[in-house]
Design a protein around this motif. Sequence first.
Motif, short mmCIF file in Angstrom:
data_model
loop_
_atom_site.label_atom_id
_atom_site.label_comp_id
_atom_site.label_asym_id
_atom_site.label_seq_id
_atom_site.Cartn_x
_atom_site.Cartn_y
_atom_site.Cartn_z
N SER A 1 0.39 -9.81 9.29
CA SER A 1 1.25 -8.53 8.87
C SER A 1 2.39 -8.44 8.91
O SER A 1 3.18 -7.66 8.62
CB SER A 1 1.00 -7.52 10.12
OG SER A 1 1.51 -8.19 11.60
N ASN A 2 3.06 -9.66 8.91
CA ASN A 2 4.49 -9.80 8.93
C ASN A 2 5.36 -9.07 9.72
O ASN A 2 6.30 -8.37 9.48
CB ASN A 2 5.04 -9.65 7.35
CG ASN A 2 4.63 -10.59 6.42
OD1 ASN A 2 4.88 -11.89 6.87
ND2 ASN A 2 4.51 -10.29 5.33
N GLN A 3 4.86 -8.93 10.99
CA GLN A 3 5.59 -8.03 11.89
C GLN A 3 5.69 -8.94 13.14
O GLN A 3 4.89 -10.16 13.36
CB GLN A 3 4.23 -6.99 12.42
CG GLN A 3 3.99 -5.92 11.40
CD GLN A 3 5.11 -5.08 11.30
OE1 GLN A 3 5.44 -4.52 12.31
NE2 GLN A 3 5.20 -4.45 10.20
N ALA B 1 8.28 -12.83 22.33
CA ALA B 1 8.10 -11.94 20.71
C ALA B 1 7.29 -13.02 20.13
O ALA B 1 7.56 -14.36 20.10
CB ALA B 1 9.65 -11.89 20.45
N MET B 2 6.45 -12.57 19.22
CA MET B 2 5.64 -13.56 18.50
C MET B 2 5.38 -13.07 17.15
O MET B 2 5.27 -11.63 17.06
CB MET B 2 4.08 -13.68 19.37
CG MET B 2 3.19 -14.37 18.25
SD MET B 2 1.67 -14.89 19.29
CE MET B 2 1.31 -13.08 19.03
N PHE B 3 5.58 -13.93 15.98
CA PHE B 3 5.54 -13.56 14.63
C PHE B 3 4.07 -13.37 14.34
O PHE B 3 3.38 -14.46 14.25
CB PHE B 3 6.63 -14.20 13.60
CG PHE B 3 6.37 -13.60 12.41
CD1 PHE B 3 7.23 -12.67 12.04
CD2 PHE B 3 6.01 -14.48 11.39
CE1 PHE B 3 7.16 -12.13 10.74
CE2 PHE B 3 5.96 -14.30 10.01
CZ PHE B 3 6.58 -12.74 9.69
N LYS C 1 11.33 -6.58 -0.65
CA LYS C 1 11.10 -8.03 -0.15
C LYS C 1 10.52 -7.64 1.41
O LYS C 1 11.09 -6.81 2.09
CB LYS C 1 12.26 -8.87 0.08
CG LYS C 1 12.79 -9.25 -1.18
CD LYS C 1 11.89 -10.11 -2.05
CE LYS C 1 12.34 -10.43 -3.62
NZ LYS C 1 11.17 -10.90 -4.43
N GLN C 2 9.35 -8.50 1.92
CA GLN C 2 8.98 -8.18 3.00
C GLN C 2 9.73 -9.15 4.25
O GLN C 2 9.94 -8.97 5.24
CB GLN C 2 7.43 -8.69 3.02
CG GLN C 2 6.54 -7.66 2.54
CD GLN C 2 6.92 -6.42 3.26
OE1 GLN C 2 6.82 -6.37 4.58
NE2 GLN C 2 7.36 -5.18 2.56
N THR C 3 9.87 -10.35 3.57
CA THR C 3 10.14 -11.34 4.84
C THR C 3 11.62 -12.09 4.29
O THR C 3 11.79 -12.52 2.86
CB THR C 3 9.34 -12.26 5.21
OG1 THR C 3 9.05 -12.98 4.02
CG2 THR C 3 8.41 -11.81 5.96
#
Length: 542
Positions: A128-130, A122-124, A469-471
Amino acid sequence: TALIESRPAQSGSNTQYDAIVIGAGFAGMYMLYRLRQLGMRVCVYERGDDVGGTWYWNRYPGCRCDIESLSYSYSFSPELEQEWNWTERYAAQPEILEYAKHVADRFDLRRDIRFCMTVTAAMFDETSNQWEVISSDGTCARARFLISAVGCLSAGIVPDFPGLNEFKGSWYHTGNWPHEPVDPTGKRVGVIGTGSTGIQFSSAIAQSVGHLTIFQRTPNYSVPSCNAPLNPEELAEAKSNYRSIRAHCRYSKVGIPYVGNEKKAIEDTDRSRERNFEAAWNGAGFCFVLSYSDLLLDIKSNRTAAEFVERKIRETVKDPETAELLVPRGYPLGTKRLCVDAGYYQIFNQDNVSLVDVRTSPIESITTTGVRTLNKDYDLDVLVFATGYDAITGPLLRMDICGRNGRSLRRKWQGWPQSYLGLMMEGFPNLFTITGPGSPCVLVNMIVSIEQHVEWIADCIASMERDGKQTIEPDVEAECSWTDMVDEIANSTLYPLTDSWYTGKNVTGKSSRFTPYAGGMGPYRRYCEEIVEDGYRGFQFD
Ligand code: N01
């Protein structure tokens, strides 16, 4: 990120979710349920072909929970509580697995679970903040939130003995037990390992095997489970009191309804202590360790309990030499997890059971016909590895997880698994770890621990949605001071005196420090609540 590059996503396989959950055990199932309530599009990845996690994989004979069924169960649905009938004080694995399947059916969970899919990486993606999540079939999916529900004891260890591939009989790790029944009747069975699993397995099959050889490196303290059927009156009483039982569990030390003795063993008289230990031995099961408040804090108090159990071993096992081998030495009772058994010490009085001390005569290799120790060869038809797990961090680190700037979790945790509350890590935004390192996790009733984390995470995500908020990500300072606190609390107990899977010492090369938060479920829950009340103190939102 090498793993990601070497496993390109299959074209057209990109799928977008709001959240991806890894694992469909008790943590993953409840997380899915809660995220759905927030209206999120969720996908759960599960490496097995059904739900249940630990209880899906551990199908070995004798597998049973050492926390009472009435509290080792979900509390979130009063309807579920009322309709499910536990049959025994301590449920056996098949019953717990049935319960997990029932929950999946009742809440229609399976439609959002992708079975037989192992998450490998898994990679951030910072642009795109995904999170990009890669699975064993090479597919890639994306989601804003990634939630690990991989469990603490799901990365089994088979020691690297030379010759295992040559063995002509059958061999199994208890945590990956075959779905078809393994019939040990009349066979020569060998078991390596005498932790909770080895003890349960050996006790369960000793009657039916031709011969059972138990290879013991470290003897464990074990107490009788005193399991019994639950009668209809007990069940009805629990059902009518579930709300108060659950309320107690949530803020208790261990997440169970048992009220521990506040007295210190060291301050009690010999007679009263003996009476107290005897009563606990005859009914408390795992809570034997709570029969005084200081058994895991004071070495002298601990000795009183240890001596009591050692005496029981000597009284039970008729052959004095075998009894001496079974008596634990050199570490305090309960600092390796206390085992709970159904007649373990008694099996050594059977002619078809033998104990081999592999500390003085280590296992050198597996041969075509069995196990070779320094002193002797043992011929076997079946060899069982009850050799434990790369616990707590192992299941997370078996995946290739990379956060901001491609920084890998393996590198971050090289020295020590730093986390904030055992829930999140600096540098890994929007990645939550249910029962992660630095949380009470394995020291308390896992279901209580899981529910608290799932609810905290769901509330956190809901508040992010409300606030746009996104993150979310912890500050490095908050993470460091939490990790120091986990360490400080551990050092006020006897736990760090002993090498165990709690400290990581059972895995070659793993850095060794006591991993779980030892301050208790109630205090931990209150701390997590205060952090939220304080505007998510120690976290940054973007
Ligand atoms: O694993 P363990 P487990 N050569 O790590 C031995 C939960 N659980 O699967 O102590 C020879 O405790 C090792 O020896 P040593 C519970 O929390 C709960 O039994 O390292 N021996 C040890 O004896 C539990 O604590 C339930 O010297 C080797 C054993 O293998 C946790 O799971 C039931 C060896 C491993 O014991 C883990 O328990 C079952 C080697 N090379 C499990 N390598 C209940 O609810 C390892 N060993 C009741």
